[in-house]
Design an enzyme around this catalytic site. Structure first.
Site, PDB file in Angstrom:
ATOM      1  N   GLY B 129       0.418  -1.268  -0.225  1.00 47.40           N
ATOM      2  CA  GLY B 129      -0.141  -0.293   0.008  1.00 47.40           C
ATOM      3  C   GLY B 129       0.492   1.241   0.143  1.00 47.40           C
ATOM      4  N   TYR B 130       1.203   1.546  -0.679  1.00 49.69           N
ATOM      5  CA  TYR B 130       1.815   2.539  -1.545  1.00 49.69           C
ATOM      6  C   TYR B 130       1.299   4.040  -2.159  1.00 49.69           C
ATOM      7  CZ  TYR B 130       6.865   1.290   0.068  1.00 49.69           C
ATOM      8  OH  TYR B 130       7.650   0.543   0.779  1.00 49.69           O
ATOM      9  N   SER B 131       1.719   3.481  -3.629  1.00 50.25           N
ATOM     10  CA  SER B 131       0.713   5.008  -3.685  1.00 50.25           C
ATOM     11  C   SER B 131      -0.754   5.652  -3.974  1.00 50.25           C
ATOM     12  CB  SER B 131       0.742   4.578  -5.665  1.00 50.25           C
ATOM     13  OG  SER B 131       2.250   3.904  -6.328  1.00 50.25           O
ATOM     14  N   GLU B 247      15.702  -3.211  -3.292  1.00 44.95           N
ATOM     15  CA  GLU B 247      15.498  -3.579  -4.332  1.00 44.95           C
ATOM     16  C   GLU B 247      16.556  -3.607  -5.560  1.00 44.95           C
ATOM     17  OE1 GLU B 247      11.302  -1.634  -4.296  1.00 44.95           O
ATOM     18  OE2 GLU B 247      11.243  -2.713  -6.330  1.00 44.95           O
ATOM     19  N   GLU B 387      10.915   9.047 -15.861  1.00 41.88           N
ATOM     20  CA  GLU B 387      11.501  10.749 -15.597  1.00 41.88           C
ATOM     21  C   GLU B 387      12.139  10.518 -14.084  1.00 41.88           C
ATOM     22  OE1 GLU B 387       8.499   9.781 -16.645  1.00 41.88           O
ATOM     23  OE2 GLU B 387       7.691  10.618 -18.904  1.00 41.88           O
TER      24      GLU B 387
END
Lengths: 399, 400
Positions: B129-131, B247, B387
């Site tokens: 649950g990040y974004s 990661e 980006e």
């Protein structure tokens, strides 16, 4: 679309745009929770006179030009409409216009124009890729009738069609230009079976099997064994039409993306303020403007009946293949995650542009045609041009 | 710097191949062949994880003391390369690759004792649950609130792009526990929550390809015990950054190579329309060669990275960003090339036929390329968009 349009064409554009966004665009389909076109909308297309556009006045049509067709196609592209204007009117209708006898036209065109019947064109086969002359389906003369056997793939509008127009081989080897004949087949004819499914762009399509289907001489469209000229002419018109549809989608994507970056915030500001994002949007717009200019030129030359048209149409499709990817991929990237959700229209433009790309030849296919045409134009009496002359014939370019 | 594999590494590779030959059955291979998403669907993933777990190979990156394999970086690389080559399912990374390492570094002994074995066995299935709808690239601006109330945090808010939340029984999330003016990173805490808690609901998000991998998760007065906090209050952002570093060393080349294999199959079977298979078309061959050159460069960089890790050499931060950009952009190019190679065979919505349990049509090799291409567009967006990665490199390299 920034084609230089005359007043009538402007009016046509406004009318079609409003109608599609009110009745059968992507948002409408979402709200109605339907994946298919509906016949009521199709009849409305007919009532607006849209289905009559390309047909001659003597056949009950409006005698419209390739540019008029392009105007409608661009709005279909913009609105992501699923109504089979391309499949039934441009493609199948094109075969009727260029190949059918007066009797056949009288039998099929009026109902087509008023939205009462749908006709589809089955040409693609499993091993043919983009070679329209690669036809393994056969039509053998037997007891005064033709017996059709073969399999055609991914035929748009087939699930709803009353008539199927099909290419089959009456003579020659598998890839010979000569020996291909066009037939009209009632979709309910004995021996015709269909597997209906949905294409990646949401349209309903069919794989059609012809198993000893009997058709008569009355069902032959155009000259026996010599239908490829008709097919190639219609393929050019169809390709130009698809380019226009793609432009509509590209313009809609550019507009949607500009709107999005104007209101999306991150890192303390509206993301549209970032230079990288602005440059990317500018590149998308440049790509669209350039493609528009070429597509318009090709369509204009086509509408004038000029033999140059084939080469320009090939160039336009090659260009559209490249630039539509640039625009669609840019739109998805700048929208972030929501760009590939089912809910938003952006991903659906991407899949429709993908479908257009693999219909009537992708960029590589048309680059080959352009190269062959260039060689033919230069007319060097060299080994090169002799070899390419064969290829020019194979690739269906008038030379 | 030794990059070429040694005698013992050859032997190890043979051992991995033997394992795959025995346990990655034709049936599993068939299932794995129709996956087009980032991770394998749950059922397939769980089956494969069980097999790896029983072998003791489920967590090559974990320290031996926690259930890892004790392999060298080169052995880990060989293992992942052979699995990708065989087309083995990609296990969901949230448990084994994310919350597991976080707990090892920041968790209490109780948390480690409870969660780590269950992550290894696959008994717990995790989502991240990040974004949030308003916080994607700018994750620090997240708003999902956690208020301290006695021995609980009370969570209110929403998370999005939660991969496999619909399969998961646990979620780890970053929540806002404080508002610090001008420093959004400063008020973030790392919490663990069982998905069965009252107040948690999951809404599927469908992809345009038809796949359902991600979801939106809603928290409505959800009570989570303080014991489920990892690390200190307001330490969440450091933990998230640690995860990002952990990661690194993930490889792109093996997966791209396996995608190229699929293209070879397409090209061998599809005809060019002029009497030849596509694989003999010089234009196709040149385009493929271009892709292979770029792949060789990525592969070389990844192997050099492994070699550096083996010898303990310091690895600059920039390699991870370079690989993220180049690896994902090449993956997208290859996915696009597969669609191009497929030609008109790519028109049917094969995924929908599968979803509707309808009889399949067309050849096996045609089933996934379009869905995979559409799915691949997200690769340059998630995990730090291209980006963002270029900004990181610009900051590091240009010092402007």
């Amino acid at each position: 679309m920034n084609f230089p349009l005359n007043q009538d064409q402007q009016l046509l554009q406004n009318t079609v745009r409003r109608f599609i966004s009110d009745a059968c665009g992507f948002e409408q389909r979402r709200q109605a929770n339907t994946q298919d076109f509906n016949r009521a909308n199709w009849v409305q297309f007919a009532d607006l006179g849209l289905l009559a556009i390309p047909f001659s006045e003597e056949d009950g049509g409006l005698g419209g030009s390739a540019i008029d067709v392009a105007v409608v196609m661009a709005e279909i592209g913009r609105g992501l409409a699923l109504e089979p204007f391309f499949a039934a009117i441009v493609l199948a209708g094109g075969i009727l216009r260029h190949g059918a006898s007066a009797t056949q036209r009288a039998a099929l065109i009026p109902d087509l124009i008023c939205g009462q019947s749908i006709v589809c064109f089955a040409y693609a086969e499993a091993a043919s890729r983009y070679n329209l002359a690669d036809v393994s389906s056969t039509a053998k003369k037997r007891d005064g009738a033709y017996v059709l056997n073969g399999d055609k793939l991914t035929v748009y509008a087939a699930p709803a069609a009353d008539w199927i127009i099909v290419t089959a081989r009456t003579a020659g080897e598998r890839r010979d230009e000569h020996g291909i004949t066009l037939f009209r087949v009632p979709s309910q004819a004995a021996g015709v079976s269909r597997r209906d499914y949905t294409a990646i762009d949401g349209a309903r399509v069919s794989d059609i099997t012809f198993d000893n289907v009997r058709v008569t001489d009355e069902d032959v469209i155009g000259p026996v064994d010599a239908a490829m000229d008709i097919v190639r002419r219609v393929a050019d018109e169809a390709t130009a039409a698809l380019c226009a549809e793609a432009l509509g989608a590209m313009n809609a994507l550019n507009e949607a993306t500009i709107d999005y970056v104007r209101q999306r915030r991150a890192f303390g500001q509206v993301i549209g303020k970032f230079q990288v994002i602005q440059h990317r949007l500018v590149n998308m717009r440049i790509a669209t403007e350039q493609a528009t200019a070429l597509v318009f030129d090709a369509t204009r030359v086509l509408s004038e009946g000029n033999a140059e048209a084939s080469r320009l149409i090939a160039a336009a499709k090659a260009k559209i293949g490249k630039e539509s990817k640039l625009v669609a991929q840019g739109a998805v990237q700048l929208h972030g995650g929501i760009g590939i959700t089912d809910e938003l229209n952006v991903g659906h433009y991407m899949t429709r542009l993908l479908a257009i790309d693999v219909t009537f030849g992708d960029t590589t296919h048309h680059l080959r045609r352009v190269a062959a045409a260039n060689d033919s134009l230069r007319s060097q009496p060299s080994v090169h041009s002799l070899r390419f002359a064969g290829q020019v014939r194979n690739l269906g370019l008038s030379s | 710097m030794q990059i070429a594999p040694s005698e013992s590494e050859h032997a190890f590779r043979a051992e991995v191949r033997a394992f795959l030959a025995e346990f990655f059955t034709p049936e599993l291979r068939r299932e794995a062949g129709v996956q087009s998403g980032v991770f394998a669907e749950r059922e397939l993933g769980q089956r494969w994880q069980r097999i790896l777990f029983e072998k003791g190979w489920v967590a090559p990156h974990w320290p031996k003391e926690y259930g890892g394999t004790g392999w060298s970086p080169m052995q880990r690389y060989i293992f992942s390369e052979e699995c990708a080559k065989a087309g083995a399912p990609v296990l969901s990374a949230q448990g084994l690759g994310m919350v597991g390492p976080v707990l090892m570094r920041y968790g209490t002994q109780r948390q480690k004792d409870y969660f780590l074995p269950r992550i290894l066995s696959g008994e717990d299935y995790w989502c991240q649950g990040y974004s949030e709808p308003q916080a994607g690239s700018d994750l620090a601006s997240l708003q999902c609130r956690a208020e301290r109330d006695g021995d609980d945090y009370v969570i209110n808010g929403t998370k999005t792009w939660t991969t496999h939340a619909h399969y998961s029984n646990w979620i780890f999330l970053l929540v806002r526990t404080d508002v610090v003016s001008g420093k959004p990173q400063a008020g973030i805490t790392f919490l663990l929550a069982p998905m069965s808690l009252a107040g948690i609901s999951v809404r599927p998000i469908h992809s345009v390809s038809g796949e359902h991998e991600v979801n939106q998760v809603f928290f409505d007065n959800v009570r989570v015990p303080v014991a489920n906090r990892v690390g200190e209050e307001h330490q969440g952002w450091s933990i998230a950054k640690y995860l990002l570093e952990f990661e690194r060393g993930g490889s792109y080349a093996p997966r791209i190579k396996s995608l190229l294999e699929k293209i070879y199959t397409i090209a061998a079977c599809e005809q060019d329309g002029y009497g030849r298979p596509l694989s003999e078309d010089p234009v196709f061959r040149l385009a493929l060669a271009e892709i292979e050159v770029d792949l060789l460069a990525i592969d070389a960089m990844e192997r050099q990275l492994v070699a550096s890790m083996t010898t303990g050499q310091a690895v600059g931060n920039s390699i991870a960003s370079i690989l993220k950009i180049q690896g994902t952009e090449l993956y997208q190019r290859v996915a696009e090339f597969a669609v191009q190679s497929l030609g008109p065979r790519g028109l049917p919505d094969y995924h929908r036929l599968r979803r509707d349990d309808a009889p399949s049509i067309g050849p096996d090799y045609a089933q996934t390329p379009v869905a995979r291409y559409l799915n691949s567009r997200a690769a340059t967006i998630y995990g730090g968009s291209s980006e963002i990665q270029r900004n990181i490199l610009a900051k590091t390299w240009l010092e402007l």
